[in-house]
Design a protein around this motif. Structure first.
Motif, PDB file in Angstrom:
ATOM      1  N   ASP A 246      29.021  45.328  13.285  1.00  0.00           N
ATOM      2  CA  ASP A 246      27.584  45.449  13.050  1.00  0.00           C
ATOM      3  C   ASP A 246      27.303  44.952  11.635  1.00  0.00           C
ATOM      4  O   ASP A 246      27.496  45.664  10.651  1.00  0.00           O
ATOM      5  CB  ASP A 246      27.149  46.910  13.199  1.00  0.00           C
ATOM      6  N   LYS A 247      26.852  43.710  11.551  1.00  0.00           N
ATOM      7  CA  LYS A 247      26.663  43.105  10.234  1.00  0.00           C
ATOM      8  C   LYS A 247      25.476  43.697   9.486  1.00  0.00           C
ATOM      9  O   LYS A 247      25.462  43.689   8.244  1.00  0.00           O
ATOM     10  CB  LYS A 247      26.545  41.591  10.357  1.00  0.00           C
ATOM     11  N   GLN A 248      24.521  44.229  10.213  1.00  0.00           N
ATOM     12  CA  GLN A 248      23.410  44.901   9.531  1.00  0.00           C
ATOM     13  C   GLN A 248      23.900  46.167   8.834  1.00  0.00           C
ATOM     14  O   GLN A 248      23.489  46.464   7.708  1.00  0.00           O
ATOM     15  CB  GLN A 248      22.291  45.229  10.529  1.00  0.00           C
ATOM     16  N   MET A 249      24.778  46.910   9.510  1.00  0.00           N
ATOM     17  CA  MET A 249      25.357  48.089   8.876  1.00  0.00           C
ATOM     18  C   MET A 249      26.266  47.690   7.715  1.00  0.00           C
ATOM     19  O   MET A 249      26.339  48.394   6.691  1.00  0.00           O
ATOM     20  CB  MET A 249      26.144  48.904   9.903  1.00  0.00           C
ATOM     21  N   ALA A 250      26.931  46.561   7.871  1.00  0.00           N
ATOM     22  CA  ALA A 250      27.761  46.064   6.773  1.00  0.00           C
ATOM     23  C   ALA A 250      26.888  45.783   5.547  1.00  0.00           C
ATOM     24  O   ALA A 250      27.223  46.189   4.428  1.00  0.00           O
ATOM     25  CB  ALA A 250      28.502  44.807   7.195  1.00  0.00           C
ATOM     26  N   VAL A 251      25.771  45.127   5.771  1.00  0.00           N
ATOM     27  CA  VAL A 251      24.848  44.848   4.664  1.00  0.00           C
ATOM     28  C   VAL A 251      24.359  46.149   4.032  1.00  0.00           C
ATOM     29  O   VAL A 251      24.277  46.270   2.805  1.00  0.00           O
ATOM     30  CB  VAL A 251      23.645  44.004   5.143  1.00  0.00           C
ATOM     31  N   TYR A 252      24.046  47.121   4.868  1.00  0.00           N
ATOM     32  CA  TYR A 252      23.540  48.413   4.367  1.00  0.00           C
ATOM     33  C   TYR A 252      24.543  49.053   3.414  1.00  0.00           C
ATOM     34  O   TYR A 252      24.197  49.470   2.303  1.00  0.00           O
ATOM     35  CB  TYR A 252      23.254  49.339   5.560  1.00  0.00           C
ATOM     36  N   TRP A 253      25.799  49.129   3.852  1.00  0.00           N
ATOM     37  CA  TRP A 253      26.794  49.814   3.028  1.00  0.00           C
ATOM     38  C   TRP A 253      27.250  48.962   1.853  1.00  0.00           C
ATOM     39  O   TRP A 253      27.546  49.502   0.772  1.00  0.00           O
ATOM     40  CB  TRP A 253      27.987  50.260   3.876  1.00  0.00           C
ATOM     41  N   TYR A 254      27.278  47.624   2.024  1.00  0.00           N
ATOM     42  CA  TYR A 254      27.557  46.775   0.861  1.00  0.00           C
ATOM     43  C   TYR A 254      26.493  46.990  -0.217  1.00  0.00           C
ATOM     44  O   TYR A 254      26.795  47.059  -1.410  1.00  0.00           O
ATOM     45  CB  TYR A 254      27.572  45.300   1.254  1.00  0.00           C
ATOM     46  N   MET A 272      26.765  37.446   2.151  1.00  0.00           N
ATOM     47  CA  MET A 272      25.989  37.690   3.368  1.00  0.00           C
ATOM     48  C   MET A 272      24.551  37.208   3.215  1.00  0.00           C
ATOM     49  O   MET A 272      23.964  36.674   4.165  1.00  0.00           O
ATOM     50  CB  MET A 272      26.053  39.176   3.741  1.00  0.00           C
ATOM     51  N   TYR A 273      23.985  37.371   2.027  1.00  0.00           N
ATOM     52  CA  TYR A 273      22.650  36.797   1.787  1.00  0.00           C
ATOM     53  C   TYR A 273      22.709  35.270   1.824  1.00  0.00           C
ATOM     54  O   TYR A 273      21.801  34.611   2.352  1.00  0.00           O
ATOM     55  CB  TYR A 273      22.108  37.254   0.430  1.00  0.00           C
ATOM     56  N   TYR A 274      23.744  34.722   1.256  1.00  0.00           N
ATOM     57  CA  TYR A 274      23.876  33.258   1.197  1.00  0.00           C
ATOM     58  C   TYR A 274      23.996  32.664   2.599  1.00  0.00           C
ATOM     59  O   TYR A 274      23.379  31.650   2.917  1.00  0.00           O
ATOM     60  CB  TYR A 274      25.097  32.883   0.368  1.00  0.00           C
ATOM     61  N   GLN A 275      24.784  33.323   3.438  1.00  0.00           N
ATOM     62  CA  GLN A 275      25.035  32.802   4.783  1.00  0.00           C
ATOM     63  C   GLN A 275      24.053  33.319   5.826  1.00  0.00           C
ATOM     64  O   GLN A 275      24.054  32.838   6.959  1.00  0.00           O
ATOM     65  CB  GLN A 275      26.465  33.140   5.198  1.00  0.00           C
ATOM     66  N   GLY A 276      23.244  34.327   5.447  1.00  0.00           N
ATOM     67  CA  GLY A 276      22.312  34.904   6.406  1.00  0.00           C
ATOM     68  C   GLY A 276      23.028  35.702   7.476  1.00  0.00           C
ATOM     69  O   GLY A 276      22.656  35.661   8.654  1.00  0.00           O
ATOM     70  N   GLU A 277      24.036  36.465   7.080  1.00  0.00           N
ATOM     71  CA  GLU A 277      24.797  37.293   8.012  1.00  0.00           C
ATOM     72  C   GLU A 277      24.259  38.717   7.991  1.00  0.00           C
ATOM     73  O   GLU A 277      24.335  39.397   6.976  1.00  0.00           O
ATOM     74  CB  GLU A 277      26.274  37.329   7.625  1.00  0.00           C
ATOM     75  N   GLY A 278      23.694  39.141   9.104  1.00  0.00           N
ATOM     76  CA  GLY A 278      23.198  40.508   9.206  1.00  0.00           C
ATOM     77  C   GLY A 278      21.900  40.734   8.472  1.00  0.00           C
ATOM     78  O   GLY A 278      21.378  41.855   8.434  1.00  0.00           O
ATOM     79  N   ILE A 279      21.381  39.669   7.888  1.00  0.00           N
ATOM     80  CA  ILE A 279      20.155  39.754   7.101  1.00  0.00           C
ATOM     81  C   ILE A 279      19.588  38.348   6.977  1.00  0.00           C
ATOM     82  O   ILE A 279      20.319  37.352   7.102  1.00  0.00           O
ATOM     83  CB  ILE A 279      20.451  40.361   5.707  1.00  0.00           C
TER      84      ILE A 279
END
Length: 347
Positions: A246-254, A272-279
């Motif tokens: 769950d990449k959105q949860m990954a973004v949350y905890w990162y 993740m922001y650079y690649q647009g992963e989960g966000i």
């Protein structure tokens, strides 16, 4: 990532149960009335009242704070073998509150209370033996008293005992017993125990590897604000280890870890922001988080930020800054950065 044992003294003043107005007024927080009643009962030799009167003086409740008088009344009760008074008196000798600091007297009174089964004193005495504070260091005695307190449910003692079993300090190394006591402390919400237990499940240290249990305990620690647990949990969500990917949860905890200054989390969040992963892709935010990590000396973030400045990717092109960040990264041995510097770039 590892967590090291951290020892601290705990003191908890609790009111003993006995029939008397002193106790009643304290329970109702009528401290001025309690002072009057406790004084009368204490002067009649009641040890519980002496303990509570000392507490009122100690913390300035219902009377002007007077630590010397607190010492006087704690001593009266301690000499009658009231364990709470012995513990508080020991604490004041240890810290030099209201009396000249005297580690030997602190140890004497902690021992008296510990031998009566007061777990707070058992824990404090164990700390003193472990650290060799005012006494010759003795890990066997430390382990003995931590065990006594741990068996009564003291989470700090359980955690410290787990550390000692893990390292074989003062007792035979035993990973199973270490895990047992980590679990006991973790189940009581002891954050560092939750983190260490998660780590053991994650790497299979002394038990069968179990990423689901690792994720469970990392979550418990992360929810209490532990930045290392937040980062590890984010990584597990990103990779789908022990949890559904769950990449959105990954973004949350990162993000949680990054906001607490964890440089590797800042770098991974930037990626993740650079690649647009989960966000939604956002290169400005990527540059922001790469910068946060780079300024903390994280070589990979310095390299990533240098790449962005070098070609103007998401930021205004700046060859000078690019070279600066490549240099910083290379100086730390990051080979890709060194390779970029060897190229014939038009700085």
């Amino acid at each position: 990532m590892t967590k090291l044992v951290s020892f601290g003294l705990l003191i908890l003043c609790s009111f003993s149960s006995y029939a008397g107005q002193c106790k009643t007024e304290i329970e109702q927080r009528n401290y001025q009335k309690a002072f009057i009643e406790c004084t009368q009962e204490a002067e009649q030799g009641d040890g519980n009242a002496q303990t509570n009167l000392a507490m009122l003086y100690h913390f300035g409740r219902g009377v002007e704070q007077d630590k010397q008088k607190a010492i006087f009344w704690y001593t009266k009760a301690a000499e009658q073998d009231y364990s709470n008074a012995q513990n508080s008196l020991a604490f004041m000798y240890e810290k030099g509150e209201g009396v000249e600091q005297d580690k030997q007297k602190a140890i004497f009174w902690y021992t008296k209370a510990a031998e009566q089964g007061l777990y707070r004193s058992q824990f404090n005495l164990a700390n003193i033996y472990y650290l060799g504070d005012g006494i010759e260091q003795d890990n066997q005695k430390a382990a003995y008293w931590f065990t006594k307190a741990a068996e009564q449910g003291h989470s700090g003692a359980q955690y410290n005992l787990a550390i000692m079993y893990s390292k074989g300090e003062g007792l035979e190394q035993d990973n199973q017993k270490s895990i047992y006591w980590y679990t006991k402390a973790a189940e009581q919400g002891y954050l560092d125990a939750q983190f260490n237990l998660a780590l053991k499940y994650h790497i299979g240290d002394g038990l069968e590897q179990d990423n689901q249990k690792a994720a469970y305990w990392f979550t418990k620690a992360a929810e209490q604000g532990d930045s290392s647990a937040q980062y590890n949990l984010a990584f597990m969500y990103k990779k789908g280890e022990g949890v559904r990917k769950d990449k959105q949860m990954a973004v949350y905890w990162y993000t949680k870890a990054a906001e607490q200054g964890v440089s590797i989390a800042q770098n991974d969040l930037a990626v993740m922001y650079y690649q647009g992963e989960g966000i939604e892709q956002d290169k400005l935010k990527a540059a922001y988080w790469f910068t946060k990590a780079a300024e903390q000396g994280y070589a990979r973030a310095q390299y990533n930020l240098a790449l962005m400045y070098n070609v103007g990717d998401g930021v205004e092109q700046n060859k000078f800054l690019a070279k600066d960040y490549f240099n910083r990264s290379c100086d730390q041995g990051f080979e890709k950065a060194c390779g970029e510097l060897k190229k014939e770039l038009n700085f």
